[in-house]
Write an enzyme that holds these catalytic residues in place. Structure first.
Site, short mmCIF file in Angstrom:
data_model
loop_
_atom_site.label_atom_id
_atom_site.label_comp_id
_atom_site.label_asym_id
_atom_site.label_seq_id
_atom_site.Cartn_x
_atom_site.Cartn_y
_atom_site.Cartn_z
N GLU A 91 -1.95 3.18 8.11
CA GLU A 91 -3.40 1.95 7.42
C GLU A 91 -2.77 0.52 7.29
OE1 GLU A 91 -6.64 5.85 6.19
OE2 GLU A 91 -5.96 4.52 4.64
N CYS A 104 -2.05 -5.63 2.06
CA CYS A 104 -1.35 -4.42 1.97
C CYS A 104 -0.81 -3.75 3.10
CB CYS A 104 -2.41 -3.63 1.23
SG CYS A 104 -1.28 -2.26 0.42
N CYS A 115 5.04 11.86 -4.12
CA CYS A 115 4.67 12.10 -6.28
C CYS A 115 3.42 12.84 -6.01
CB CYS A 115 4.47 10.23 -6.25
SG CYS A 115 5.53 9.58 -5.57
N CYS A 118 -0.87 11.20 -5.14
CA CYS A 118 -0.51 10.22 -4.13
C CYS A 118 -0.73 10.76 -2.57
CB CYS A 118 0.41 9.38 -3.79
SG CYS A 118 1.08 8.73 -2.33
N CYS A 354 -6.11 2.28 -3.17
CA CYS A 354 -4.23 2.87 -3.81
C CYS A 354 -4.22 3.71 -4.13
CB CYS A 354 -3.71 2.26 -5.44
SG CYS A 354 -4.06 0.85 -5.18
#
Ligand code: SAH
Ligand code: SF4
Length: 377
Positions: A91, A104, A115, A118, A354
């Site tokens: 993406e 981004c 992590c 995430c 995010c």
């Protein structure tokens, strides 16, 4: 197989032209056509003689990845899902703001670093993106945004210098904060960033290209030497015990080593600070004592903090800190003299915020093996 010219930065493109018996200035011409005019068809490159266009057609291709979907959120954030083959997709997200437009960009299909908060990490790792697939995201975004603004890419590019001087360029900033750990795909990411910085391609200043890393220490040093752009480090915890759990790469490169690498980086960094990202997880890393530990930890590193409200995804096991907890945490840091911003959550109605970028990745490797590979890089 013919080389894809989108894979080549200026230096490699000069090498390609040498190999086919052409002069180095051809590299500049090709960079302009590909990256400033968004042209992928050699036959339309009007300032190249016909025999050269034919020679190029016979010896190379210009191939950007394919867009699978294109969605715009209520707040104007736009997300492209990009096919990177083998049933994988990554993406790319464009975030328009009053005075800039930030893209981004993803660097890997999935991520091996695991992590705990995430969604990219949760889906495992498939492969590194090529330079063409990384720079292709900027290529695709520029073309799509130019079309939306009306006019062809060529017309848009012709207007770009004037627009740039008025601060109106569509993509004015790039953050390597999409899917994947950019420093675990070092060579391809650096070649793509060289193109972002090259005046013959996208001409962004080093201050406007930010690389975010979870902290692969030797690669931070390499980046400083080979391509020093603005650096963001995903800190997320004020001590090793907690960071070992949230960001497992910390077991290999603990905080003391990471902060020393940040200090070394500042010798050559285009900005005189490192940005520390800190995802706000309720009851995990957002307490008063943790804020105090954080202040002591970063005492010797010129830095700014970017607090990121956690973006939830299915079965994440974490909750976002309350607005009040984030405000209190920020105040504690600010009263110790730190500069703190809290990231606005953008595009969450299209899962573009995010940590929500999941793309589509087939995890082909066993996790234990992946961690070993990363740790030895
Ligand atoms: N791999 C790199 C860059 C990609 S992630 C890195 O880890 O820095 C970009 C940022 O989003 C990182 O700071 C990352 O920690 C953060 N992030 C990951 N998951 C998140 C989530 N669910 N909510 C908010 N931020 C998240
Ligand atoms: Fe990878 Fe960054 Fe996600 Fe960690 S936060 S799993 S390093 S993409």
């Amino acid at each position: 197989m013919k080389p894809n010219l989108l894979d080549l930065d200026a230096e490699r493109l000069v090498g390609f032209f040498a190999d086919i018996g052409e002069k180095p200035f051809r590299a500049k011409q090709l960079l302009h056509w590909m990256h400033q005019f968004g042209e992928a068809d050699f036959s339309k490159m009007s300032d190249l003689a016909k025999p050269l266009r034919e020679k190029l057609g016979a010896s190379a291709v210009i191939e950007a990845p394919q867009v699978v979907s294109d969605a715009t959120a209520a707040d104007g954030t736009r997300k492209w899902l990009i096919d990177v083959g083998n049933r994988n997709a990554v993406e790319t997200v464009f975030i328009p703001e009053a005075n800039r437009g930030t893209l981004c960009v993803s660097s890997q299909a999935g991520c091996a670093l695991d992590c705990k908060f995430c969604s990219t990490g949760k889906q495992g790792f498939n492969r590194n993106l090529s330079t063409a697939e990384i720079i292709g995201q900027l290529w695709i975004a520029n073309r799509a945004l130019a079309r939306t603004a009306g006019g062809t890419t060529a017309q848009h590019a012709a207007k770009a210098p004037a627009a740039a001087s008025r601060g109106e360029r569509v993509v004015s900033n790039v953050v390597m904060m999409g899917m994947g750990e950019p420093l675990a795909n070092f060579d391809n990411v650096v070649a793509a960033m060289n193109l972002m910085l090259d005046d013959d391609a996208y001409g962004l200043s080093r201050r406007r290209v930010t690389l975010s890393t979870s902290g692969i220490v030797p690669a931070i040093d390499r980046l400083r030497d080979e391509c020093p752009v603005a650096l963001a480090v995903s800190l997320h915890a004020p001590n090793d015990a907690l960071r070992d759990m949230l960001v497992p790469i910390n077991r290999k490169y603990p905080l003391e080593q990471l902060l020393a690498a940040c200090r070394r980086y500042l010798d050559k960094a285009p900005r005189d600070f490192v940005t520390f990202e800190y995802v706000m997880l309720e009851g995990v890393n957002d307490g008063a004592e943790q804020a105090r530990q954080l202040i002591a930890l970063v005492r010797e590193v010129p830095c700014k903090f970017n607090l990121i409200p956690f973006n939830a995804f299915t079965n994440s096991g974490f909750k976002r800190s309350s607005r009040e907890a984030i405000r209190r945490f920020a105040e504690t840091l600010i009263s110790a003299g730190l500069v703190v911003t809290t990231r606005k959550t953008r595009g969450d109605d299209i899962d573009a915020a995010c940590g929500q970028l999941a793309g589509r990745v087939e995890d082909r490797t066993r996790r234990t093996r992946r961690i070993v590979e990363i740790q030895s890089c």
